[in-house]
Design a protein around this motif. Sequence first.
Motif, PDB file in Angstrom:
ATOM      1  N   LEU A   1       1.002  10.477   9.148  1.00 43.48           N
ATOM      2  CA  LEU A   1       0.542  11.012  10.435  1.00 43.48           C
ATOM      3  C   LEU A   1      -0.759  11.781  10.254  1.00 43.48           C
ATOM      4  N   GLU A   2      -0.864  12.466   9.129  1.00 43.40           N
ATOM      5  CA  GLU A   2      -2.099  13.212   8.849  1.00 43.40           C
ATOM      6  C   GLU A   2      -3.260  12.240   8.662  1.00 43.40           C
ATOM      7  N   GLU A   3      -2.991  11.137   7.978  1.00 46.37           N
ATOM      8  CA  GLU A   3      -4.045  10.146   7.739  1.00 46.37           C
ATOM      9  C   GLU A   3      -4.543   9.528   9.053  1.00 46.37           C
ATOM     10  N   ALA A   4      -3.611   9.351   9.993  1.00 48.78           N
ATOM     11  CA  ALA A   4      -3.996   8.765  11.284  1.00 48.78           C
ATOM     12  C   ALA A   4      -4.658   9.805  12.193  1.00 48.78           C
ATOM     13  N   GLY A   5      -4.483  11.082  11.891  1.00 47.28           N
ATOM     14  CA  GLY A   5      -5.103  12.133  12.688  1.00 47.28           C
ATOM     15  C   GLY A   5      -4.386  12.346  14.012  1.00 47.28           C
ATOM     16  N   MET A   6      -3.361  13.162  13.990  1.00 45.43           N
ATOM     17  CA  MET A   6      -2.556  13.369  15.187  1.00 45.43           C
ATOM     18  C   MET A   6      -3.328  14.100  16.273  1.00 45.43           C
ATOM     19  N   LEU A   7      -3.192  13.615  17.506  1.00 42.53           N
ATOM     20  CA  LEU A   7      -3.801  14.294  18.647  1.00 42.53           C
ATOM     21  C   LEU A   7      -2.753  15.026  19.479  1.00 42.53           C
ATOM     22  N   ALA A   8      -1.507  14.639  19.363  1.00 39.73           N
ATOM     23  CA  ALA A   8      -0.449  15.298  20.137  1.00 39.73           C
ATOM     24  C   ALA A   8      -0.153  16.670  19.543  1.00 39.73           C
ATOM     25  N   ASP A   9       0.389  17.557  20.363  1.00 42.22           N
ATOM     26  CA  ASP A   9       0.742  18.898  19.928  1.00 42.22           C
ATOM     27  C   ASP A   9       1.899  18.838  18.926  1.00 42.22           C
ATOM     28  N   ALA A  10       1.683  19.423  17.751  1.00 42.76           N
ATOM     29  CA  ALA A  10       2.680  19.315  16.680  1.00 42.76           C
ATOM     30  C   ALA A  10       3.985  20.015  17.043  1.00 42.76           C
TER      31      ALA A  10
ATOM     32  N   ARG B   1      -4.380   7.061   0.944  1.00 40.84           N
ATOM     33  CA  ARG B   1      -5.108   6.782   2.199  1.00 40.84           C
ATOM     34  C   ARG B   1      -5.502   5.303   2.285  1.00 40.84           C
ATOM     35  N   LEU B   2      -4.485   4.461   2.346  1.00 41.90           N
ATOM     36  CA  LEU B   2      -4.724   3.018   2.327  1.00 41.90           C
ATOM     37  C   LEU B   2      -4.535   2.366   3.697  1.00 41.90           C
ATOM     38  N   GLY B   3      -4.340   3.181   4.731  1.00 38.01           N
ATOM     39  CA  GLY B   3      -4.183   2.600   6.066  1.00 38.01           C
ATOM     40  C   GLY B   3      -5.467   1.912   6.500  1.00 38.01           C
ATOM     41  N   VAL B   4      -5.314   0.744   7.127  1.00 38.65           N
ATOM     42  CA  VAL B   4      -6.496   0.067   7.657  1.00 38.65           C
ATOM     43  C   VAL B   4      -6.451   0.176   9.182  1.00 38.65           C
ATOM     44  N   THR B   5      -7.619   0.130   9.800  1.00 36.90           N
ATOM     45  CA  THR B   5      -7.700   0.336  11.243  1.00 36.90           C
ATOM     46  C   THR B   5      -6.853  -0.702  11.979  1.00 36.90           C
ATOM     47  N   ALA B   6      -5.985  -0.208  12.836  1.00 38.24           N
ATOM     48  CA  ALA B   6      -5.139  -1.099  13.631  1.00 38.24           C
ATOM     49  C   ALA B   6      -5.822  -1.376  14.964  1.00 38.24           C
ATOM     50  N   THR B   7      -5.519  -2.520  15.518  1.00 40.64           N
ATOM     51  CA  THR B   7      -6.062  -2.865  16.835  1.00 40.64           C
ATOM     52  C   THR B   7      -4.907  -2.988  17.820  1.00 40.64           C
ATOM     53  N   ALA B   8      -5.246  -3.150  19.090  1.00 40.58           N
ATOM     54  CA  ALA B   8      -4.225  -3.202  20.136  1.00 40.58           C
ATOM     55  C   ALA B   8      -3.176  -4.274  19.840  1.00 40.58           C
ATOM     56  N   ALA B   9      -3.597  -5.334  19.149  1.00 38.82           N
ATOM     57  CA  ALA B   9      -2.640  -6.407  18.845  1.00 38.82           C
ATOM     58  C   ALA B   9      -1.531  -5.924  17.911  1.00 38.82           C
ATOM     59  N   ASP B  10      -1.806  -4.849  17.138  1.00 44.36           N
ATOM     60  CA  ASP B  10      -0.801  -4.326  16.212  1.00 44.36           C
ATOM     61  C   ASP B  10       0.165  -3.348  16.883  1.00 44.36           C
ATOM     62  N   TYR B  11      -0.228  -2.818  18.042  1.00 39.79           N
ATOM     63  CA  TYR B  11       0.587  -1.767  18.653  1.00 39.79           C
ATOM     64  C   TYR B  11       1.933  -2.327  19.096  1.00 39.79           C
ATOM     65  N   VAL B  12       2.948  -1.473  19.027  1.00 37.96           N
ATOM     66  CA  VAL B  12       4.282  -1.856  19.480  1.00 37.96           C
ATOM     67  C   VAL B  12       4.697  -0.838  20.533  1.00 37.96           C
ATOM     68  N   PRO B  13       4.214  -0.998  21.752  1.00 41.08           N
ATOM     69  CA  PRO B  13       4.457   0.048  22.737  1.00 41.08           C
ATOM     70  C   PRO B  13       5.910   0.099  23.190  1.00 41.08           C
ATOM     71  N   THR B  14       6.392   1.308  23.389  1.00 43.15           N
ATOM     72  CA  THR B  14       7.678   1.527  24.036  1.00 43.15           C
ATOM     73  C   THR B  14       7.368   2.015  25.440  1.00 43.15           C
TER      74      THR B  14
ATOM     75  N   SER C   1       0.838  -1.207   0.000  1.00 36.56           N
ATOM     76  CA  SER C   1       0.000   0.000   0.000  1.00 36.56           C
ATOM     77  C   SER C   1       0.868   1.251   0.000  1.00 36.56           C
ATOM     78  N   LEU C   2       2.000   1.214   0.696  1.00 34.82           N
ATOM     79  CA  LEU C   2       2.853   2.411   0.736  1.00 34.82           C
ATOM     80  C   LEU C   2       3.426   2.730  -0.646  1.00 34.82           C
ATOM     81  N   LEU C   3       3.613   1.702  -1.463  1.00 33.90           N
ATOM     82  CA  LEU C   3       4.144   1.939  -2.813  1.00 33.90           C
ATOM     83  C   LEU C   3       3.166   2.760  -3.663  1.00 33.90           C
TER      84      LEU C   3
END
Lengths: 413, 187
Positions: A180-189, B39-52, A127-129
Amino acid sequence: MQETPIAGNGLLSRRLYLRLAAAGAGSAVLLPAIANEPWERGSGQPPSGYGEPSRFARLTRERVGGHPFGPAAGSSSTPLQHLNGVLTPNSLHFERHHSGIPDIDPVRHRLTVHGRVRRPLRFSHESLLRYPLTSRVMFLECSGNSYQNTGAEAPDLTAGQLSGLLSCAEWTGVPLSLLLEEAGMLADAASGWLVAVGADASGNNRSLPLPIALGDAMVALYQNGEPLRPAQGYPMRLFVPGCEGNVSIKWLKALEVRDQPAHTREETSKYTDLLPDGSARQFTLRMEVKSIITSPSGRMRLPERGVYEISGLAWSGSGAIRRVEVSADGGRSWTDADLQTEAAALRPVRFRIPWRYAGAPALLMSRATDDTGAVQPSRDAALAGQSVQTFYHYNGIQSWRVDEQGRVSNAFA
Amino acid sequence: MRLRELWRALLAFLGVLLAAPTALGQDLGQDLGAGLSARLGVTATAADYVPTIGPDGEGLPAGRGTVAEGAQIYTRACAGCHGLGGELPGNALVGGVGTLSTSAARRTVGSYWPFATTLFDYVRRAMPYGNEKSLSDAEVYAVTAYVLHLNGIIDADSSLDAATLPQVRMPNRDGFVSAPAFQPYSR
């Protein structure tokens, strides 16, 4: 023809050099005629799938080595003294891995954007391609590059061994800001952070200030036109222009938006700069203005007296290179070298200037200035105010000593 | 009045024209990109997260480990590279307190690392070298506890979990100064 020195100890004007070269061509020694070389008769090799260099011109990386406790945790350096122009062939790009190079199947690889976002998202390589890609020629430098010159004595090394944790490629990728725009950032830019994580065995992770991430960082997919090499993060890597290489996380797996940095191991225990009072600077990400003469350089030998071209690379993590000065007398006199690459932000330039080696000892130096006005410091100035234990971000002027026998060696001056 | 506005508009237009070569050359790609992004991102779930795991401990997993348990795991999985007491030069985890302002500075977990959460995060993702991610979360808590104990930071009868790990105060907690400003950089 009259040579007019342009600075001390044999530096010549470029124009004179070109005329000399033209004159020299006319008076070249005539070789006895050879009727036919073997390669002029019969057929050569057929076309091939993936090309190889000439067997007479095979280059390899330098200082290829691992950590005593694990060979996969190591690095290799670009042989700067054997290359010309500014681009580094993909096979010779420097490497630094913390737990080796993973063998990633791009079909199974995912990039997740999560944390302080409205819509956590997952992206496949495929998809990124399809995203709008941008291409840019940029250097990548390890913040530990040239650390050997921070020691007490000048080690007798080549340009590549000293400063070859620097490479340059045309990087093509998706602007990070799009994802980041697609995900909709909530943190202060302005004050937020982004933690990038790799899919290698070390799961390497670094925090990046959002102003830098949203500026010109990209998820790189191609390097010099071909898909990233595994050693450079295939199938995708973060590329943070102008910043220390360690933040350009390879094998990029996750981007977590946060309000605060995570203070990972790589940004606390490592990649921090100790000061003489025992405190340490953290998040010193930008690589500063720097240059190195790659020819003549360490462990070379000038075969005879005569005119040589002094040539090297200059780069800055803050902008474009505006000027490179060269000295052949240890910094007593300087003159401007020709910049033979169009100046652009974060793109290294190749500089050149002719020089007559008359057999007298010489001390060759180069000094770069970028378009923010920052000037490459002397070695003493670069080390001033640092702990003797600090070795990251060293950008002092490199000096090469040439002796009466034409031998070139690393020197502190 | 109207003439002045007209004049201003003309100046603004000239400004756009003058800026155009750089704007077109440098920014158009990104502006267009935002508009035409796939805009091809698909909704991720907690199982996809990689927390630091950061200093606030957010994302710390369930589980608990004691110093005593950590000693056994450490001897089996860590001592080979770090030494039985965590003192092996080159890979030292222990010692060096008070050396940071000297020419023989030794940076270890005890003398240098500002946050205990970093130790947990790093061991969990990157250790043991060559057998990464092989320890359970409880084992990572235990090893973290043992290395902190080797440094004299927590007692021998201590244990760590999601609630207690972020409470550990490291000796060099205030030893770092952040670079002053992060300038967005794009041209």
